[in-house]
Scaffold this motif. Structure first.
Motif: not given
Length: 61
Positions: A47-51, A57-58
């Protein structure tokens, strides 16, 4: 007399009930995924990883 087989189409109420049941099932699955993710040993790292996770993005779908 009609020559084809008798088919019954669902009513609006039946479709609404089915949609409500589908939404409830989807919510239950989302909740289960959240619980499994929270319990996973590397869940916080992922969860901490970017993206990733809520940061994705939705796509409007």
């Amino acid at each position: 007399m009609s020559s084809g087989p008798c088919t019954m189409r669902p009513t609006g109420r039946e479709l609404a009930d089915e949609l409500a049941a589908d939404k409830a099932r989807l919510k239950a699955l989302e909740d289960e995924i959240e619980q499994l993710d929270a319990a996973h040993p590397v869940g916080a790292l992922i969860r901490s990883l970017a993206g990733s996770g809520a940061g994705l993005p939705d796509d409007g779908g």
